[in-house]
Design a protein around this motif. Structure first.
Motif, mmCIF file in Angstrom:
data_model
loop_
_atom_site.group_PDB
_atom_site.id
_atom_site.type_symbol
_atom_site.label_atom_id
_atom_site.label_comp_id
_atom_site.label_asym_id
_atom_site.label_seq_id
_atom_site.Cartn_x
_atom_site.Cartn_y
_atom_site.Cartn_z
ATOM 1 N N VAL A 154 3.313 -6.177 -3.633
ATOM 2 C CA VAL A 154 4.363 -6.915 -2.915
ATOM 3 C C VAL A 154 5.652 -6.158 -2.740
ATOM 4 C CG1 VAL A 154 5.601 -8.997 -2.939
ATOM 5 C CG2 VAL A 154 3.125 -8.798 -3.586
ATOM 6 N N ARG A 155 5.940 -5.456 -3.681
ATOM 7 C CA ARG A 155 7.154 -4.600 -3.366
ATOM 8 C C ARG A 155 7.157 -3.503 -2.551
ATOM 9 N NH1 ARG A 155 7.433 -5.422 -9.131
ATOM 10 N NH2 ARG A 155 6.887 -2.930 -9.396
ATOM 11 N N GLY A 156 5.933 -3.080 -2.334
ATOM 12 C CA GLY A 156 5.618 -1.959 -1.193
ATOM 13 C C GLY A 156 5.327 -0.667 -1.908
ATOM 14 N N ASP A 157 4.831 -0.670 -3.355
ATOM 15 C CA ASP A 157 4.594 0.330 -4.100
ATOM 16 C C ASP A 157 3.053 0.539 -3.989
ATOM 17 O OD1 ASP A 157 7.421 0.752 -4.674
ATOM 18 O OD2 ASP A 157 7.034 -0.446 -6.482
ATOM 19 N N ALA A 158 2.430 0.562 -3.095
ATOM 20 C CA ALA A 158 1.017 0.646 -2.635
ATOM 21 C C ALA A 158 0.285 1.814 -3.591
ATOM 22 C CB ALA A 158 0.650 0.490 -1.408
ATOM 23 N N GLU A 175 -9.077 -1.146 12.080
ATOM 24 C CA GLU A 175 -7.955 -0.130 12.808
ATOM 25 C C GLU A 175 -7.371 -0.780 14.060
ATOM 26 O OE1 GLU A 175 -11.523 1.817 15.646
ATOM 27 O OE2 GLU A 175 -10.758 2.874 14.162
ATOM 28 N N ASP A 176 -6.195 -0.139 14.376
ATOM 29 C CA ASP A 176 -5.390 -0.733 15.346
ATOM 30 C C ASP A 176 -4.912 -2.148 15.289
ATOM 31 O OD1 ASP A 176 -5.689 1.968 16.597
ATOM 32 O OD2 ASP A 176 -7.335 1.410 17.671
ATOM 33 N N LEU A 177 -4.570 -2.413 14.085
ATOM 34 C CA LEU A 177 -4.059 -3.856 13.909
ATOM 35 C C LEU A 177 -2.827 -4.236 14.554
ATOM 36 C CD1 LEU A 177 -5.321 -3.930 10.225
ATOM 37 C CD2 LEU A 177 -6.306 -5.230 12.035
ATOM 38 N N GLY A 178 -1.955 -3.263 14.855
ATOM 39 C CA GLY A 178 -0.813 -3.605 15.392
ATOM 40 C C GLY A 178 -0.635 -4.600 16.401
ATOM 41 N N GLN A 196 -3.418 -10.219 2.768
ATOM 42 C CA GLN A 196 -2.439 -10.770 3.624
ATOM 43 C C GLN A 196 -1.280 -9.709 3.762
ATOM 44 O OE1 GLN A 196 -1.199 -14.697 3.051
ATOM 45 N NE2 GLN A 196 0.307 -14.721 4.808
ATOM 46 N N CYS A 197 -0.720 -9.258 2.429
ATOM 47 C CA CYS A 197 0.284 -8.280 2.404
ATOM 48 C C CYS A 197 -0.038 -7.176 3.210
ATOM 49 C CB CYS A 197 0.618 -8.036 0.972
ATOM 50 S SG CYS A 197 1.822 -6.968 0.521
ATOM 51 N N MET A 198 -1.494 -6.563 2.731
ATOM 52 C CA MET A 198 -1.751 -5.225 3.498
ATOM 53 C C MET A 198 -1.866 -5.088 4.935
ATOM 54 S SD MET A 198 -4.521 -4.201 0.578
ATOM 55 C CE MET A 198 -4.975 -2.655 0.989
ATOM 56 N N LEU A 199 -2.370 -6.474 5.495
ATOM 57 C CA LEU A 199 -2.525 -6.597 6.932
ATOM 58 C C LEU A 199 -1.150 -6.553 7.633
ATOM 59 C CD1 LEU A 199 -5.239 -9.381 6.766
ATOM 60 C CD2 LEU A 199 -5.303 -7.078 7.930
ATOM 61 N N GLN A 200 -0.139 -7.230 6.958
ATOM 62 C CA GLN A 200 1.030 -7.153 7.580
ATOM 63 C C GLN A 200 1.924 -6.132 7.612
ATOM 64 O OE1 GLN A 200 2.966 -10.709 5.291
ATOM 65 N NE2 GLN A 200 2.020 -12.195 6.277
ATOM 66 N N ARG A 201 1.504 -5.346 6.749
ATOM 67 C CA ARG A 201 2.001 -3.963 6.249
ATOM 68 C C ARG A 201 1.399 -2.960 7.816
ATOM 69 N NH1 ARG A 201 2.942 -3.405 0.501
ATOM 70 N NH2 ARG A 201 4.720 -4.549 0.372
ATOM 71 N N GLU A 202 0.425 -3.331 8.184
ATOM 72 C CA GLU A 202 -0.338 -2.536 9.310
ATOM 73 C C GLU A 202 0.098 -3.178 10.626
ATOM 74 O OE1 GLU A 202 -1.842 0.338 9.285
ATOM 75 O OE2 GLU A 202 -1.246 0.188 7.069
#
Length: 236
Positions: A154-158, A175-178, A196-202
């Protein structure tokens, strides 16, 4: 290679070691379909493990699975998966009715076993408590469900945490989730939060809903794809 780095490499293929009802299937957008993508991921894992063993001849990467039920089919699936990628998998089969305290005791024992690099849990839903999940050392937490690993994600330390394998596998298939909208159906708990966190980061927008919710059909019509938490299927 550190232990955590090893499991980050293997995370996308670990759902293959789950029961069929919890496996990753369905349809997706990458050329050749989900089967081709899974084959590619498996081959990459095999190569990474082979390279790791060449660099560390005395190391035998080992995943321990604590199982608290009598489904022997799961053991067969795990063994087949392990043989395919070159991973040693051992099962600790506890009887049905095992208490949380007994499971924690087994976890603490495996935490201190230097011959076990990763630890996964295959338990009835009622036993997945914070006490049990957080007993696993973060660096051995292959399920990625401990507070330490989820907090880092969650903090971004993937790159300094272990991510739930199912969430990692879903991301490998996309792929190409933007700019796209993804609906997570029934996605709750740690795996849903991680995905959800990973999808939003993409760059994807995410919605969530339950199967019986009256607004489900409306939300499906607004989405490019959706993921079903109950059977782990991914649909276009």
């Amino acid at each position: 290679m550190r232990t955590a780095a090893l499991w980050r490499c293997l995370a996308p293929v670990l759902p293959a070691a789950l029961p069929p009802s919890r496996g990753l299937c369905g349809r997706q957008s990458r050329g050749g379909g989900a089967v081709a993508a899974a084959r590619k991921i498996t081959e990459n894992a095999k190569k990474s493990l082979a390279s790791l063993k060449r660099e560390n001849p005395r190391l035998e990467p080992t995943l321990a699975i604590i199982q608290a039920h009598n489904d022997h089919l799961i053991q067969e699936i795990n063994q087949k998966f392990a043989e395919e990628v070159g991973l040693r998998v051992i099962h600790i089969c506890l009887p049905e009715g095992t208490s949380k305290d007994e499971i924690v005791d087994e976890i603490l024992r495996l935490n201190e076993d230097p011959n076990v690099q990763g630890l996964a849990l295959d338990l009835p839903e009622s036993l997945y408590s914070s006490k049990v999940l957080n007993a696993v050392k973060p660096e051995k937490d292959v399920d990625g469900l401990s507070d330490a690993n989820l907090g880092r994600l969650v903090r971004g330390d993937a790159y300094d945490c272990l991510v739930p394998p199912t969430a990692c596998a879903v991301m490998e298939l996309l792929e190409d989730l933007g700019g796209k909208t993804v609906l997570l159906v029934g996605a709750s708990g740690a795996t849903g939060a991680a995905l959800q966190c990973m999808l939003q980061r993409e760059g994807a927008a995410t919605l969530s809903c339950w199967w019986k919710a009256p607004q489900l059909q409306t939300k499906v019509c607004k989405c490019c794809l959706f993921w079903d938490k109950e059977d782990h299927n991914l649909y276009l």
